[in-house]
Scaffold this motif. Structure first.
Motif, PDB file in Angstrom:
ATOM      1  N   HIS A 169      -2.752   7.824  -1.207  1.00 11.10           N
ATOM      2  CA  HIS A 169      -2.675   6.896  -2.343  1.00 11.10           C
ATOM      3  C   HIS A 169      -2.142   5.535  -1.899  1.00 11.10           C
ATOM      4  N   TRP A 170      -1.136   5.543  -1.031  1.00 11.14           N
ATOM      5  CA  TRP A 170      -0.531   4.305  -0.541  1.00 11.14           C
ATOM      6  C   TRP A 170      -1.548   3.473   0.237  1.00 11.14           C
ATOM      7  N   GLU A 171      -2.391   4.151   1.024  1.00 11.90           N
ATOM      8  CA  GLU A 171      -3.405   3.432   1.791  1.00 11.90           C
ATOM      9  C   GLU A 171      -4.456   2.796   0.870  1.00 11.90           C
ATOM     10  N   LYS A 172      -4.817   3.483  -0.203  1.00  9.57           N
ATOM     11  CA  LYS A 172      -5.749   2.889  -1.165  1.00  9.57           C
ATOM     12  C   LYS A 172      -5.154   1.632  -1.780  1.00  9.57           C
ATOM     13  N   ARG A 173      -3.852   1.672  -2.033  1.00  7.64           N
ATOM     14  CA  ARG A 173      -3.165   0.509  -2.600  1.00  7.64           C
ATOM     15  C   ARG A 173      -3.160  -0.648  -1.600  1.00  7.64           C
ATOM     16  N   LEU A 174      -2.957  -0.338  -0.328  1.00  7.63           N
ATOM     17  CA  LEU A 174      -2.944  -1.377   0.699  1.00  7.63           C
ATOM     18  C   LEU A 174      -4.327  -1.987   0.883  1.00  7.63           C
ATOM     19  N   ILE A 175      -5.369  -1.176   0.752  1.00  5.83           N
ATOM     20  CA  ILE A 175      -6.733  -1.704   0.815  1.00  5.83           C
ATOM     21  C   ILE A 175      -6.976  -2.647  -0.361  1.00  5.83           C
ATOM     22  N   ALA A 176      -6.473  -2.265  -1.539  1.00  6.33           N
ATOM     23  CA  ALA A 176      -6.622  -3.126  -2.717  1.00  6.33           C
ATOM     24  C   ALA A 176      -5.878  -4.438  -2.527  1.00  6.33           C
ATOM     25  N   GLN A 177      -4.781  -4.413  -1.776  1.00  9.61           N
ATOM     26  CA  GLN A 177      -3.976  -5.610  -1.570  1.00  9.61           C
ATOM     27  C   GLN A 177      -4.524  -6.494  -0.448  1.00  9.61           C
ATOM     28  N   PHE A 178      -4.962  -5.849   0.662  1.00  8.81           N
ATOM     29  CA  PHE A 178      -5.345  -6.631   1.842  1.00  8.81           C
ATOM     30  C   PHE A 178      -6.840  -6.587   2.166  1.00  8.81           C
ATOM     31  N   GLY A 179      -7.599  -5.721   1.496  1.00  7.55           N
ATOM     32  CA  GLY A 179      -9.049  -5.696   1.662  1.00  7.55           C
ATOM     33  C   GLY A 179      -9.514  -5.340   3.055  1.00  7.55           C
ATOM     34  N   ASP A 180     -10.511  -6.076   3.555  1.00  7.27           N
ATOM     35  CA  ASP A 180     -11.132  -5.792   4.852  1.00  7.27           C
ATOM     36  C   ASP A 180     -10.143  -5.889   6.008  1.00  7.27           C
ATOM     37  N   GLU A 181      -9.128  -6.707   5.859  1.00  6.96           N
ATOM     38  CA  GLU A 181      -8.125  -6.830   6.915  1.00  6.96           C
ATOM     39  C   GLU A 181      -7.444  -5.477   7.160  1.00  6.96           C
ATOM     40  N   TYR A 182      -7.169  -4.748   6.081  1.00  9.54           N
ATOM     41  CA  TYR A 182      -6.544  -3.435   6.253  1.00  9.54           C
ATOM     42  C   TYR A 182      -7.549  -2.406   6.752  1.00  9.54           C
ATOM     43  N   ARG A 183      -8.804  -2.498   6.311  1.00  9.30           N
ATOM     44  CA  ARG A 183      -9.834  -1.575   6.786  1.00  9.30           C
ATOM     45  C   ARG A 183     -10.017  -1.691   8.294  1.00  9.30           C
ATOM     46  N   GLU A 184      -9.964  -2.896   8.808  1.00 12.10           N
ATOM     47  CA  GLU A 184     -10.070  -3.107  10.254  1.00 12.10           C
ATOM     48  C   GLU A 184      -8.861  -2.527  10.971  1.00 12.10           C
ATOM     49  N   TYR A 185      -7.701  -2.676  10.375  1.00 10.81           N
ATOM     50  CA  TYR A 185      -6.463  -2.105  10.916  1.00 10.81           C
ATOM     51  C   TYR A 185      -6.564  -0.581  10.981  1.00 10.81           C
ATOM     52  N   GLN A 186      -7.172   0.038   9.971  1.00  7.02           N
ATOM     53  CA  GLN A 186      -7.334   1.489   9.943  1.00  7.02           C
ATOM     54  C   GLN A 186      -8.169   1.991  11.121  1.00  7.02           C
ATOM     55  N   LYS A 187      -9.113   1.185  11.563  1.00  6.16           N
ATOM     56  CA  LYS A 187      -9.975   1.584  12.675  1.00  6.16           C
ATOM     57  C   LYS A 187      -9.224   1.590  14.003  1.00  6.16           C
ATOM     58  N   GLN A 188      -8.139   0.836  14.095  1.00 10.84           N
ATOM     59  CA  GLN A 188      -7.457   0.659  15.370  1.00 10.84           C
ATOM     60  C   GLN A 188      -6.166   1.460  15.507  1.00 10.84           C
ATOM     61  N   VAL A 189      -5.533   1.802  14.389  1.00  9.02           N
ATOM     62  CA  VAL A 189      -4.244   2.495  14.441  1.00  9.02           C
ATOM     63  C   VAL A 189      -4.310   3.760  13.597  1.00  9.02           C
ATOM     64  N   HIS A 190      -3.860   4.871  14.162  1.00  2.00           N
ATOM     65  CA  HIS A 190      -3.882   6.151  13.454  1.00  2.00           C
ATOM     66  C   HIS A 190      -2.823   6.167  12.357  1.00  2.00           C
ATOM     67  N   ARG A 191      -3.103   6.926  11.305  1.00  2.41           N
ATOM     68  CA  ARG A 191      -2.174   6.968  10.171  1.00  2.41           C
ATOM     69  C   ARG A 191      -0.906   7.754  10.487  1.00  2.41           C
ATOM     70  N   ILE A 192      -1.022   8.863  11.234  1.00  2.09           N
ATOM     71  CA  ILE A 192       0.123   9.734  11.466  1.00  2.09           C
ATOM     72  C   ILE A 192       0.509   9.811  12.939  1.00  2.09           C
ATOM     73  N   ILE A 193      -0.474   9.989  13.808  1.00  3.58           N
ATOM     74  CA  ILE A 193      -0.191  10.183  15.237  1.00  3.58           C
ATOM     75  C   ILE A 193       0.000   8.827  15.912  1.00  3.58           C
ATOM     76  N   PRO A 194       1.176   8.557  16.472  1.00  5.43           N
ATOM     77  CA  PRO A 194       1.431   7.242  17.094  1.00  5.43           C
ATOM     78  C   PRO A 194       0.562   7.025  18.327  1.00  5.43           C
ATOM     79  N   TYR A 195       0.055   5.812  18.451  1.00  3.56           N
ATOM     80  CA  TYR A 195      -0.639   5.401  19.662  1.00  3.56           C
ATOM     81  C   TYR A 195       0.387   4.665  20.515  1.00  3.56           C
ATOM     82  N   LEU A 196       0.865   5.323  21.573  1.00  2.14           N
ATOM     83  CA  LEU A 196       2.049   4.847  22.284  1.00  2.14           C
ATOM     84  C   LEU A 196       1.853   3.495  22.962  1.00  2.14           C
ATOM     85  N   ARG A 197       0.629   3.143  23.301  1.00  3.03           N
ATOM     86  CA  ARG A 197       0.404   1.848  23.943  1.00  3.03           C
ATOM     87  C   ARG A 197       0.430   0.704  22.933  1.00  3.03           C
ATOM     88  N   GLY A 198       0.234   1.047  21.667  1.00  4.28           N
ATOM     89  CA  GLY A 198       0.318   0.032  20.614  1.00  4.28           C
ATOM     90  C   GLY A 198      -0.932  -0.837  20.527  1.00  4.28           C
TER      91      GLY A 198
END
Length: 200
Positions: A169-198
């Motif tokens: 639900h929180w991610e849907k809210r962030l998409i509503a707030q930031f639009g395509d910018e957040y969708r692009e962020y979703q493609k690069q960073v996992h929601r739960i599992i940390p990507y250690l290199r960042g």
């Protein structure tokens, strides 16, 4: 006796979840903004946190006095490693607030993409490694508990489901707030599992 105590605990958790979700909802925040104006942003988080503590306290009290049968106790030194992981996770949650304060301002949450009120996504800190540090820290704190009872297991399982659904639900809210910018962020960073290199 065990079943009745479990039912009472589940009821307390559901009551907490309903209150917590209602106070976090956009309709409630919209009404709060209409009533308090700009003061809503300042008052909301401390009052919301206080209500969360007060409403979760009965559940914690009942868990302490009605833990149910013990399922396991992790021996040393593993228990201390688990506690260390919990401490690290507990530090991450407030860090996440500091790294993205603009995500939690009511007037920003009620705005749309590419508006001055919404602001830029501005990925930094912990958000460079994981999209939802609150979900990650919550799961770590819960499941690294170095002992387990039946009632605790039931509450932890239901809490994990609630945290996961809340994250969606929180991610849907962030998409509503930031639009395509957040969708692009979703493609690069996992929601739960940390990507250690960042990223970013």
């Amino acid at each position: 006796m065990v079943l009745s105590s479990t039912i009472i605990l589940v009821f307390c958790l559901v009551a907490f979840a309903v209150i917590h979700s209602a106070l976090a909802s956009l309709p409630f925040k919209r009404r709060l903004m209409q009533f308090l104006g700009s003061k809503a942003d300042t008052l909301y988080m401390p009052v919301y946190s206080l209500i969360a503590v007060l409403t979760i306290s009965p559940l914690i009290y009942l868990l302490i006095y009605n833990p149910g049968p013990i399922l396991y106790i992790v021996p040393s030194p593993w228990r201390w490693i688990m506690v260390g992981g919990q401490i690290i996770a507990a530090i991450v949650a407030p860090r996440a607030l500091l790294d993205a304060p603009h995500r939690f301002k009511i007037h920003s949450q009620l705005s749309g993409p590419n508006t001055p009120e919404a602001g830029a996504l501005n990925i930094k800190g912990i958000y460079r490694w994981v999209r939802d540090p609150f979900l990650l820290s919550g799961i770590i704190i819960i499941w690294l508990t170095p002992f387990m009872t039946f009632n605790l297991l039931v509450i932890y399982a239901l809490t994990t489901i609630y945290l996961y659904l809340g994250s969606l639900h929180w991610e849907k809210r962030l998409i509503a707030q930031f639009g395509d910018e957040y969708r692009e962020y979703q493609k690069q960073v996992h929601r739960i599992i940390p990507y250690l290199r960042g990223h970013y």
